[in-house]
Scaffold this motif. Structure first.
Motif, PDB file in Angstrom:
ATOM      1  N   HIS A   9       0.827  -1.271   0.039  1.00  0.00           N
ATOM      2  CA  HIS A   9       0.055  -0.042   0.043  1.00  0.00           C
ATOM      3  C   HIS A   9       0.899   1.220   0.222  1.00  0.00           C
ATOM      4  O   HIS A   9       0.611   2.146  -0.822  1.00  0.00           O
ATOM      5  CB  HIS A   9      -0.988   0.153   1.382  1.00  0.00           C
ATOM      6  N   VAL A  10       1.954   1.233   0.854  1.00  0.00           N
ATOM      7  CA  VAL A  10       2.671   2.423   0.976  1.00  0.00           C
ATOM      8  C   VAL A  10       3.622   2.646  -0.503  1.00  0.00           C
ATOM      9  O   VAL A  10       3.783   3.828  -0.735  1.00  0.00           O
ATOM     10  CB  VAL A  10       3.639   2.509   2.289  1.00  0.00           C
ATOM     11  N   LEU A  11       4.156   1.597  -1.026  1.00  0.00           N
ATOM     12  CA  LEU A  11       4.810   1.600  -2.230  1.00  0.00           C
ATOM     13  C   LEU A  11       3.813   2.171  -3.421  1.00  0.00           C
ATOM     14  O   LEU A  11       4.367   3.061  -4.140  1.00  0.00           O
ATOM     15  CB  LEU A  11       5.298   0.147  -2.773  1.00  0.00           C
TER      16      LEU A  11
ATOM     17  N   ARG B 227      11.883   5.805   5.471  1.00  0.00           N
ATOM     18  CA  ARG B 227      10.678   6.417   5.559  1.00  0.00           C
ATOM     19  C   ARG B 227       9.505   5.421   5.177  1.00  0.00           C
ATOM     20  O   ARG B 227       8.537   5.660   6.166  1.00  0.00           O
ATOM     21  CB  ARG B 227      10.582   7.409   4.130  1.00  0.00           C
ATOM     22  N   LEU B 228       9.847   4.439   4.654  1.00  0.00           N
ATOM     23  CA  LEU B 228       8.730   3.210   4.878  1.00  0.00           C
ATOM     24  C   LEU B 228       8.754   2.749   6.221  1.00  0.00           C
ATOM     25  O   LEU B 228       7.492   2.525   6.720  1.00  0.00           O
ATOM     26  CB  LEU B 228       9.290   2.201   3.800  1.00  0.00           C
ATOM     27  N   MET B 229       9.808   2.578   7.023  1.00  0.00           N
ATOM     28  CA  MET B 229       9.523   2.249   8.364  1.00  0.00           C
ATOM     29  C   MET B 229       8.981   3.212   9.341  1.00  0.00           C
ATOM     30  O   MET B 229       8.072   2.921  10.072  1.00  0.00           O
ATOM     31  CB  MET B 229      11.283   1.715   8.942  1.00  0.00           C
TER      32      MET B 229
ATOM     33  N   ILE C   5      10.447  -5.747   6.854  1.00  0.00           N
ATOM     34  CA  ILE C   5      10.083  -4.845   5.796  1.00  0.00           C
ATOM     35  C   ILE C   5      11.087  -5.643   4.520  1.00  0.00           C
ATOM     36  O   ILE C   5      10.379  -5.563   3.582  1.00  0.00           O
ATOM     37  CB  ILE C   5      10.649  -3.489   6.169  1.00  0.00           C
ATOM     38  N   MET C   6      12.164  -5.860   5.046  1.00  0.00           N
ATOM     39  CA  MET C   6      12.925  -6.522   3.689  1.00  0.00           C
ATOM     40  C   MET C   6      12.401  -7.989   3.107  1.00  0.00           C
ATOM     41  O   MET C   6      12.151  -7.928   2.064  1.00  0.00           O
ATOM     42  CB  MET C   6      14.284  -6.735   3.933  1.00  0.00           C
TER      43      MET C   6
ATOM     44  N   MET D 226      18.319   3.004   0.427  1.00  0.00           N
ATOM     45  CA  MET D 226      17.982   4.379   0.090  1.00  0.00           C
ATOM     46  C   MET D 226      16.961   4.871  -1.019  1.00  0.00           C
ATOM     47  O   MET D 226      16.577   5.787  -0.909  1.00  0.00           O
ATOM     48  CB  MET D 226      19.371   4.906  -0.522  1.00  0.00           C
ATOM     49  N   HIS D 227      16.574   3.616  -1.599  1.00  0.00           N
ATOM     50  CA  HIS D 227      15.399   4.030  -2.684  1.00  0.00           C
ATOM     51  C   HIS D 227      14.787   2.501  -2.929  1.00  0.00           C
ATOM     52  O   HIS D 227      15.398   1.462  -3.607  1.00  0.00           O
ATOM     53  CB  HIS D 227      16.067   4.541  -3.711  1.00  0.00           C
TER      54      HIS D 227
END
Length: 135
Positions: A11-13, A24-26, A55-56, A79-80
């Motif tokens: 959803h965030v992606l 930022r995702l975390m 997350i990973m 980083m991205h």
């Protein structure tokens, strides 16, 4: 084990078409209170490691899922992180050449379950030693 944050990571992606950093995702997932178990504040590194691992793990799972189901490429780096349309169409659906070996680590739940605070401290010391200039 099914990753409990995988749907939220996707959803965030999708909300960040230009990409997002792992940090930022975390933080975004933290704001949604998805890491209750991992949010100890006693200075220990294990909770942070577990957030990172979740997350990973979700990202590497999504990399395969999105490749197979949507023909999309998920670029993963600390980083991205960015979701792309696949640039070239091939008739066969083969695993992309960019698929990193690091995924094997993050897709193995034994590392999540068995990594200890001591293991993390040792990894951090090894990283510091590698980053230090030779004397």
């Amino acid at each position: 084990m099914i990753n409990p944050v995988l749907p939220q990571v996707l959803h965030v992606l999708r909300q960040h078409p230009d990409g997002i950093s792992e940090y930022r995702l975390m933080k975004t997932l933290d704001e949604e209170h998805l890491f209750e178990e991992q949010n100890r504040t006693d200075g220990a590194m294990l909770p942070l490691y577990r957030k990172h691992f979740l997350i990973m793990n979700a990202l590497y799972d999504l990399q395969d899922i999105l490749w197979q189901e949507e023909d999309r490429v998920l670029e993963i780096s600390p980083m991205h992180i960015e979701l792309h349309e696949r640039q070239t169409r091939k008739p066969e659906k083969q695993e992309p050449e960019w698929y990193p070996l690091l995924s094997e680590y993050y897709l193995d739940w034994e590392y999540y379950r068995n990594t200890t605070e001591e293991d993390i401290n040792r990894m951090m010391e090894e990283l510091k030693a590698q980053a230090s200039p030779p004397q």
